[in-house]
Design a protein around this motif. Sequence first.
Motif, short mmCIF file in Angstrom:
data_model
loop_
_atom_site.label_atom_id
_atom_site.label_comp_id
_atom_site.label_asym_id
_atom_site.label_seq_id
_atom_site.Cartn_x
_atom_site.Cartn_y
_atom_site.Cartn_z
N THR A 1 -5.34 -1.80 6.83
CA THR A 1 -5.30 -0.35 6.58
C THR A 1 -6.63 0.30 6.96
N GLN A 2 -7.73 -0.41 6.81
CA GLN A 2 -9.02 0.15 7.25
C GLN A 2 -9.04 0.30 8.77
N GLU A 3 -8.50 -0.68 9.46
CA GLU A 3 -8.49 -0.66 10.92
C GLU A 3 -7.57 0.43 11.47
N TYR A 4 -6.42 0.61 10.85
CA TYR A 4 -5.41 1.49 11.42
C TYR A 4 -5.06 2.68 10.52
N SER A 5 -5.88 3.00 9.55
CA SER A 5 -5.54 4.06 8.59
C SER A 5 -5.22 5.39 9.26
N SER A 6 -5.98 5.76 10.27
CA SER A 6 -5.71 7.04 10.93
C SER A 6 -4.50 6.97 11.85
N ALA B 1 -0.02 4.29 2.42
CA ALA B 1 0.29 4.09 3.84
C ALA B 1 1.75 3.68 4.06
N ASN C 1 -5.92 -4.85 3.18
CA ASN C 1 -7.06 -3.92 3.17
C ASN C 1 -7.71 -3.82 4.54
N ASN D 1 0.88 -1.16 0.00
CA ASN D 1 0.00 0.00 0.00
C ASN D 1 0.92 1.21 0.00
N LEU E 1 -1.65 5.01 11.29
CA LEU E 1 -0.39 4.61 10.66
C LEU E 1 0.67 5.71 10.68
N THR E 2 0.25 6.94 10.58
CA THR E 2 1.23 8.03 10.58
C THR E 2 1.65 8.41 12.00
#
Length: 183
Positions: A77-82, A48, A74, A45, A84-85
């Motif tokens: 990234t949906q679970e931890y998208s916010s 991300a 997928n 991805n 990851l940064t």
Amino acid sequence: DRNSIAQPRLVGSLITAIIEFGQQTTGMGVCFIELTHVSITIVTNDVAKIFCALFYDREDGVIFGRLVCSEILNAFTQEYSSDLTQFGRNLKDFHGFHRKINNVVKLSAKPILLRLEGQVGIRKVLLINNGEIIDTPNSRVDQLGLLSSLSFITELCNDILASVDDSFHQMTLKSSDDNIIYL
């Protein structure tokens, strides 16, 4: 489990080095590695800046590995998208995700079911595994009625075939209006 990966950071670093080397030398990312008994599918991805590497039995095939690996990435990234940064990429930050992997893998068949339902002449596709029906959101079925009918038919087939030392593997049912059901 003797096949489990003892040091995930070491393996992650190795996969990262392989991906970067492939990108630098060929301009393309490495997405599949086949070893003697194990295959490794890598899905990235780029937004991300993470990847998922799935180690699985070589006999399962490339398409299977790509599907499951993509679904796991997928879901992650949906679970931890916010997050990851914000995280320092410490594995403990994502520890709870391991409990979701089994369900993600089980539901990875849904894209296949949806694709099959989109084909001309196919009205409904169901996956029945250990008495549980996995269907698509396009239409619902009477799970209790279907499972009881299928249980009766498959038990009857097994009883009949057992008398000649054989067993049930698949069945095709055809109705008078030419509807066909493959079991």
